[in-house]
Design an enzyme around this catalytic site. Sequence first.
Site, short mmCIF file in Angstrom:
data_model
loop_
_atom_site.label_atom_id
_atom_site.label_comp_id
_atom_site.label_asym_id
_atom_site.label_seq_id
_atom_site.Cartn_x
_atom_site.Cartn_y
_atom_site.Cartn_z
CB CYS A 60 8.67 -9.35 -2.72
SG CYS A 60 6.70 -10.03 -2.51
NE ARG B 20 11.49 -3.47 -2.20
CZ ARG B 20 11.84 -2.24 -3.55
NH1 ARG B 20 13.07 -1.32 -3.19
NH2 ARG B 20 11.17 -2.23 -4.17
CD1 TRP C 87 3.91 -6.26 2.55
CD2 TRP C 87 2.89 -6.48 0.36
NE1 TRP C 87 3.12 -5.54 1.92
CE2 TRP C 87 2.07 -5.52 1.29
CE3 TRP C 87 2.43 -6.51 -1.24
CZ2 TRP C 87 1.08 -4.74 0.84
CZ3 TRP C 87 1.50 -5.90 -1.50
CH2 TRP C 87 0.79 -4.81 -1.00
CG ASN D 3 10.52 -9.17 -5.88
OD1 ASN D 3 10.16 -10.40 -4.82
ND2 ASN D 3 11.24 -8.88 -6.00
N GLY D 4 6.77 -10.36 -7.99
CA GLY D 4 5.52 -10.64 -8.48
C GLY D 4 3.84 -11.52 -8.91
CD GLU E 245 1.14 13.35 0.16
OE1 GLU E 245 0.65 13.07 -0.32
OE2 GLU E 245 2.28 13.41 0.59
CE LYS F 28 2.58 10.52 3.39
NZ LYS F 28 3.70 10.98 1.48
CD GLU G 9 1.01 7.04 3.18
OE1 GLU G 9 1.31 6.10 2.53
OE2 GLU G 9 2.19 8.22 2.54
CG HIS H 284 -21.82 22.01 -2.16
ND1 HIS H 284 -23.37 22.20 -2.22
CD2 HIS H 284 -21.22 22.71 -2.54
CE1 HIS H 284 -23.53 24.02 -2.78
NE2 HIS H 284 -21.70 23.79 -2.49
CE LYS I 24 9.78 5.37 -1.11
NZ LYS I 24 9.16 6.03 -0.67
C1 F6R Z 1 2.84 7.60 -0.12
C2 F6R Z 1 3.64 6.96 -0.44
C3 F6R Z 1 2.74 6.55 -2.39
C4 F6R Z 1 3.25 6.00 -3.82
C5 F6R Z 1 2.91 5.20 -4.60
C6 F6R Z 1 3.56 5.68 -5.72
O1 F6R Z 1 3.39 7.99 0.64
O2 F6R Z 1 4.95 6.30 -0.28
O3 F6R Z 1 1.48 7.38 -2.11
O4 F6R Z 1 3.39 7.75 -3.91
O5 F6R Z 1 2.74 4.12 -4.18
O6 F6R Z 1 4.70 5.13 -5.38
P1 F6R Z 1 5.85 5.67 -6.29
O7 F6R Z 1 6.39 7.05 -6.52
O8 F6R Z 1 7.09 5.17 -6.42
O9 F6R Z 1 5.47 5.14 -7.95
#
Ligand code: F6R
Length: 608
Positions: free
Chosen positions: A2, A27, A74, A100-101, A483, A487, A490, A506, A603
């Site tokens: 949000c 976001r 959101w 937000n929250g 990672e 990527k 997502e 295994h 985000k």
């Molecule tokens: C993946 C991604 C998320 C963030 C995670 C933590 O590409 O962006 O997995 O890494 O939500 O976010 P921060 O670093 O802002 O605490």
Amino acid sequence: MCGIVAYTGPKDATPFLLEGLARLEYRGYDSAGVAVAGRTGGIKVRKVKGRVADLAADIPARFKGTTGIGHTRWATHGVPSDANAHPHLDNAGRIAVVHNGIIENADELRVRLAADGAVFRSETDTEVLAHLVAAHAAEGGELEDAVRAALGKVVGTYGIAVLDAEQPDRIVVARNGSPIVLGIGEKEMFVASDVSALVRYTRQVVHLEDGELATVRADGFRTFTEDARTTHRQPSTVDWEIDSYDTGGYEHFLLKEIHEQPGSVERTLSGRLDERFATAHLGGLNLDARELREIRRVKILGCGSAYYAGEMGAQLIEELARIPAHSEPASEFRYRNPVIEADTLYIAVSQSGETYDTLAAVQEVKRKGGRVLGVVNTVGSAIARECDGGIYLHAGPEISVASTKAFTSTVVAFALLALHFGRIHDLSPADGRRIVSALKALPGQIREVLAQGDGIAALAAEYADSTGMMFIGRVRGYPVAREGAQKLKEISYVHAEAYPASELKHGPLALISPELPTVALVPDDELLDKNLTTLGEIKARAGRILAIAHRRPEARLADHCVLVPKSEPELDPLLLNIPLQLLAYHAAVALKRDVDKPRNLAKSVTVE
Ligand code: F6R
């Protein structure tokens, strides 16, 4: 997640509210709304399920007011719908709230408010706030007192902005676990949950603390606590470049941020390498050499990609400083009643500095008397403020939901920390020099990988139609595989699984077939032969292989290969990861995904 914006000043608030909300689109959200008030006419509200552009199209010309609030939602409580979109009003239409929250005792409050006559028009937890503030405002007095009284009855997390039809010259905002930033203009004031919404209007900002409120008027603001004690806050200046908030000619923020990495790594390194003593200087650690020598263990906490960057960080610390180090998801750590040890150094990793799970983990460590450093990108963010010291990444704002440049800068920051630690312990000057020169070479080497973008795009198009992909790496390569898989899933929604290459036999080898290609990290290090054996095992099951390597494996062992420049073995993972960012990006483009706004993701995750 949000977003909140608000304005009060001499101008019509609506254009800023709509532009601010558009700036927060990255976001992630499912609906949007605005409310404005002026000297006459009460509060006007427009809200829609859908995009900010849909909201803008729905706003009539007469929709004007000099004070206003806006929101991108959101969904947490209730489906995405026009009714559940914010702002929410009380029944008299006097009070409008964006939030937000999560209000944890919303059900209980709803029952009590309904018994007093409130009629609820949405399924949201936020609507209780509108009714609650209105009930207190009806007793007379200042809006800020009504908001304080209402928040006194609320359990949960919030960033809120409140508008009152009867006091239309002000907005009251409050923060508890969800960011609120005030922007100071010339006889006008802005509010947002993220500086990116207001940086075009002002660089002078105040970040509210948890438990703090503010009354914001055109000519200034006053901050105070929940028990009405005035607080004194000095504005700080936002120093990120405005063009960081634009795509700058790139098709997507994600591609722009991947290409920014040579520069962002340079900024992370800037002024921190000491060639004379073959070490790194990190001014913000607030730990002297004696205190550092007493540390027996390092525990790294972060979520998602920050957690994987922490895994790379843990390996760097173990290898260079020979201190046992381990990375754990902050989201798990905070719930398992962790043992906090006096000689363990805790390190929280967060790009945004606002991830609620990570913040809660930091608070849990501190509550039990532990010491926490932050590796954080956003200056002045909640996690940065909560930590005892740390390292800022200086990677610049990361707008794309998928983290790339912040991930890389986090690993660089850990390399600096590991070097600093190592040189206080037993890392030799020669090894220190080896790491210093490898770090200096990174920006140029990242450029070399980025120059292969077209080739990687062609490979991505070829592999993108797979139903799933396996990512494998050994030891240093395993966090890279994790990672890389994260990527890909997502942003392209292609199922991806990461496994240590050593574990394939295994169990998961059973999955290998021509339909499930493997991305294999094959660095030219002491484990090369073992990795080549694993490739042979996959090829024997007719699996397709894309190798990310320093030397091209024999054609019988890999169908395709992306070559990356060799660094020192400890830093190789960082470079091996760059092609995987491009692979995920181009796979998502080939599959026509909304790259900068992947489905179901936000985000920064500021809720539990
Ligand atoms: C993946 C991604 C998320 C963030 C995670 C933590 O590409 O962006 O997995 O890494 O939500 O976010 P921060 O670093 O802002 O605490």
